[in-house]
Design an enzyme around this catalytic site. Sequence first.
Site, PDB file in Angstrom:
ATOM      1  N   ASP A 122       0.802  -1.233   0.000  1.00 46.01           N
ATOM      2  CA  ASP A 122       0.000   0.000   0.000  1.00 46.01           C
ATOM      3  C   ASP A 122       0.831   1.278   0.000  1.00 46.01           C
ATOM      4  O   ASP A 122       0.460   2.274   0.633  1.00 46.01           O
ATOM      5  CB  ASP A 122      -0.956   0.014   1.188  1.00 46.01           C
ATOM      6  CG  ASP A 122      -1.979  -1.099   1.122  1.00 46.01           C
ATOM      7  OD1 ASP A 122      -2.441  -1.395   0.007  1.00 46.01           O
ATOM      8  OD2 ASP A 122      -2.298  -1.686   2.167  1.00 46.01           O
ATOM      9  N   TYR A 198       8.166   3.645   7.979  1.00 51.62           N
ATOM     10  CA  TYR A 198       8.954   4.428   7.033  1.00 51.62           C
ATOM     11  C   TYR A 198       8.133   5.544   6.408  1.00 51.62           C
ATOM     12  O   TYR A 198       6.925   5.405   6.203  1.00 51.62           O
ATOM     13  CB  TYR A 198       9.449   3.549   5.883  1.00 51.62           C
ATOM     14  CG  TYR A 198      10.771   2.891   6.122  1.00 51.62           C
ATOM     15  CD1 TYR A 198      11.928   3.653   6.260  1.00 51.62           C
ATOM     16  CD2 TYR A 198      10.869   1.516   6.202  1.00 51.62           C
ATOM     17  CE1 TYR A 198      13.147   3.050   6.471  1.00 51.62           C
ATOM     18  CE2 TYR A 198      12.078   0.900   6.417  1.00 51.62           C
ATOM     19  CZ  TYR A 198      13.219   1.664   6.560  1.00 51.62           C
ATOM     20  OH  TYR A 198      14.418   1.066   6.775  1.00 51.62           O
TER      21      TYR A 198
END
Length: 440
Positions: A122, A198
């Site tokens: 995603d 991240y």
Amino acid sequence: MRVNRHSKVRTRAAVGLTVAALAAGVTAGAGPATAQPKAAPAASAAPYCGAAHRIEQKLSTGTTWRMCWRYDSKAGLVLENISYQPKGEPKPIKVLNSARLGQIHVPYDDGNIEYDDLTGFDFAQGLMNLAPGECPGGTIKTIKVPDSWNEDPNVKGLCTTTRARGHAYRMQGDTANKVYQAQGKDLLVYTVNQVGWYEYMTEWRFQDDGAITMNVGATGSLSWDDYDAGDGRGWPIGKGASAKATSHSHNAFWRLDFALDGSTANRIEQYDSTVAAPARGQRAPTTKTTRTKVDKERAGDSKNYRWWRVVSAAGKNKDGHARSYEIVPGPTTKYPGRSYTKHDVYFTQYNKCELFASHNPGDCGAGAGTSVDKWVNGQALKHPVVWTNIGFHHIARDEDQQPMPVHWQGFSIAPRDVTAMNPLTPAELGWQNGHWQPRS
């Protein structure tokens, strides 16, 4: 630093926290901006996309970049119909049909897990809202994220701005009283996408000298529950040596569909040089450079004295030389663990379904495979697509907390004979082309 990808709920919560932090004024340093990109005037509007999806910027040094943008449900930002028009050129010079990320592959050193962030986790859905301070002097455009699982699919997530690059050139003239120098300017286009812990900054720099630099910067946070590398492969973070963050790799791929001078019938050439010891009577070693035409699909590896260029079949500069762009790889740590990460560059024949370097979701036909290495099967290159692979081995350090400094990986393409002279040449030096003689 094992990224928490095990729950969409937790990932979305992290996204919400980050947006809240941005709203409070916590922003990453984006460097100095020099001018706000101006909307393209109606008279010069290119016909290939509507105003909302058009980027057109004339830099202060006289160069204009034009392109369209769209947002892909897996690849994120895609730039299309990219053209470059330096001062003195009567019309735009098309460079690329499209430029996009091709994959971010993240394998962990302990062998327990690996991710394909674009097609498997995603990446595009994690588009982040940008605060005004993150796009200094520029414009933040709203992107409607396709197939969004957020309540509001509209994200203020695309920054376009300009930045100073430092010296574009400096030259002492033929008299001690004259110095020619110019400060370079870049058009900067970027988005931020969160994947677990991240945050990936996908950055495109369009220089006034015609070069394009593509970077991915990883930042965000060390995962607080990823200090379990008890197998000796991790790095101790924090007090003592009991908590070790697992090391891992980031293998970033880009996919470039060239269309120099508007034609996709480009040629690929590889150049290799060899250096020999001085022959009898010579004062220095000799270097010989050879050209190899890449007529069929090929995987290639960077090495000392090797480089590639993409050559136009449709246009020449004012000196009569074929326009081309040279591929300039950045620093890389090549990951040998998967077949598709074993090479630095791939040249494939265009196929509209070949979009991602690994775990490609499209149906490309029986036996086609789902990774770029499987597509290199000897087809003639009539419409070449260039794939680059730049790797980074991330061994976490104490300084990675908190937040984690950006670590960059990327490459450039540099114009070679696109213009007859330096596109930023001052007017008084314009006559010094080729084998010129000093004027009295």
